[in-house]
Design an enzyme around this catalytic site. Structure first.
Site, PDB file in Angstrom:
ATOM      1  N   LEU A  10       0.855  -1.175   0.000  1.00 47.52           N
ATOM      2  CA  LEU A  10       0.000   0.000   0.000  1.00 47.52           C
ATOM      3  C   LEU A  10       0.895   1.230   0.000  1.00 47.52           C
ATOM      4  CD1 LEU A  10      -2.699  -0.867   2.727  1.00 47.52           C
ATOM      5  CD2 LEU A  10      -2.992  -0.935   0.252  1.00 47.52           C
ATOM      6  N   ASP A  11       0.419   2.324  -0.579  1.00 42.56           N
ATOM      7  CA  ASP A  11       1.168   3.578  -0.504  1.00 42.56           C
ATOM      8  C   ASP A  11       1.390   3.953   0.961  1.00 42.56           C
ATOM      9  OD1 ASP A  11       1.110   3.750  -3.256  1.00 42.56           O
ATOM     10  OD2 ASP A  11      -0.542   5.200  -3.319  1.00 42.56           O
ATOM     11  N   ASP A  12       2.442   4.712   1.223  1.00 40.86           N
ATOM     12  CA  ASP A  12       2.774   5.082   2.598  1.00 40.86           C
ATOM     13  C   ASP A  12       1.588   5.691   3.337  1.00 40.86           C
ATOM     14  OD1 ASP A  12       5.270   4.257   1.867  1.00 40.86           O
ATOM     15  OD2 ASP A  12       6.284   6.168   2.206  1.00 40.86           O
ATOM     16  N   THR A  56      -1.633   5.414   2.711  1.00 41.20           N
ATOM     17  CA  THR A  56      -2.877   4.637   2.643  1.00 41.20           C
ATOM     18  C   THR A  56      -2.916   3.664   3.811  1.00 41.20           C
ATOM     19  OG1 THR A  56      -2.939   4.787   0.225  1.00 41.20           O
ATOM     20  CG2 THR A  56      -4.235   3.043   1.243  1.00 41.20           C
TER      21      THR A  56
END
Length: 315
Positions: free
Chosen positions: A149-151, A153
């Protein structure tokens, strides 16, 4: 994979040969058979990936013990020597575990925490939190994330706790049998309450951190539905058919509804300092039983607070 009863004995997975028999007429090896014969029998049964059985054989990980076959499925690492566990020893992050068994671990990643190191020596990652959790449990096995996951998110991240689980789950990812659903708060009200965005995504050559919709990019498909509307924003539920970098953020910006807080793709950060994106649910086939496992992540504090602001609730 098919469901077969097993027993874990430390680092070993213990099976009774009769439990692996199906309709095929393949005789059971005699007790005490040489590991090479056991390997051939296991390969003939086609129950496990051949590369896993061959790897176990190469390290002495196939044995006959009494009435059972033992496979070295849960090898421990040395926390004092393994780079991830060395860093995890100083990890202070208390991350919620959504699901765990001998094969899998699902961590509820908070917004702002990277899944893995982006530079040498970085601390405070979810990988380190996962290793720290296993170390506290007295079970320091190899642990690897299956997706990211993106940082900024939040939401569930799936980990494999051994090689067998990793190979099976990696294949499930490639075959799109792992379902990830998200909640996002976007600017404005969508014209259609539900729909699909089919637009290829590639790198933005003018901005190294950005992705963009481009005909020369990789195929990307996002399905969405509106959950709730507010005067200036909407809460939407999204399902990924593909998993491109920043896919939801790029697609929602592309149709004119960037995520609240997502400055990189045109969102306003006054209400939230990061993109309003949360992994709501993860659904995956269990690497041993093949049965579907659901991990539901609770609504994070930042999302509840944002929705209260949008609805005009201040208390």
């Amino acid at each position: 994979m098919q469901k077969h009863p097993y027993r874990r004995v430390g680092q070993w997975l213990e099976l009774h040969p009769a439990d692996l028999l199906g309709a095929e007429l393949i005789s059971i090896p005699e007790a005490g058979s040489h590991p090479h014969l056991l390997r051939q029998w296991l390969l003939a049964r086609s129950v496990f990936p051949a590369k896993w059985i061959n790897r176990l054989f190469s390290v002495g990980g196939i044995r006959w013990e009494g009435e059972a076959i033992r496979l070295l499925a849960f090898p421990a690492v040395d926390p004092a020597a393994d780079p991830l566990y060395c860093k995890a020893q100083n990890n202070k992050d208390d991350v919620q575990v959504l699901y765990e068994d001998d094969f899998c671990l699902v961590m509820n990643k908070p917004a702002g925490m990277p899944v893995h190191e982006s530079y040498s020596g970085q601390t405070g990652t979810l990988d380190q939190a996962a290793a720290h959790w296993l170390m506290k449990a007295g079970d320091p096995v190899l642990v690897r994330h299956i997706h990211r996951l993106d940082d900024d998110t939040s939401g569930p991240v799936l980990y494999a706790k051994n090689d067998l689980a990793q190979w099976v789950l990696d294949e499930a990812m490639r075959e799109k049998r792992i379902d990830r659903r998200y909640l996002a708060v976007v600017h404005g009200k969508l014209t259609k309450s539900s729909g699909s965005i089919r637009a290829s995504i590639g790198k933005d050559r003018h901005h190294s951190s950005r992705r963009m919709v481009t005909p020369s990019g990789d195929t990307a498909v996002t399905h969405y539905e509106t959950v709730q509307t507010y005067p200036q924003a909407s809460l939407v539920r999204l399902q990924l058919e593909t998993g491109r970098t920043h896919q939801i953020r790029v697609h929602m910006s592309y149709i004119g509804h960037p995520l609240v807080g997502d400055k990189l793709y045109g969102g306003d950060s006054r209400l939230l300092p990061h993109q309003a994106l949360h992994g709501e649910r993860l659904l995956f086939p269990h690497p041993w039983t093949g049965e579907m496992v659901q991990a539901q992540a609770p609504e994070p504090v930042w999302l509840k607070s944002l929705l209260d602001k949008l609805a005009g609730r201040t208390n």
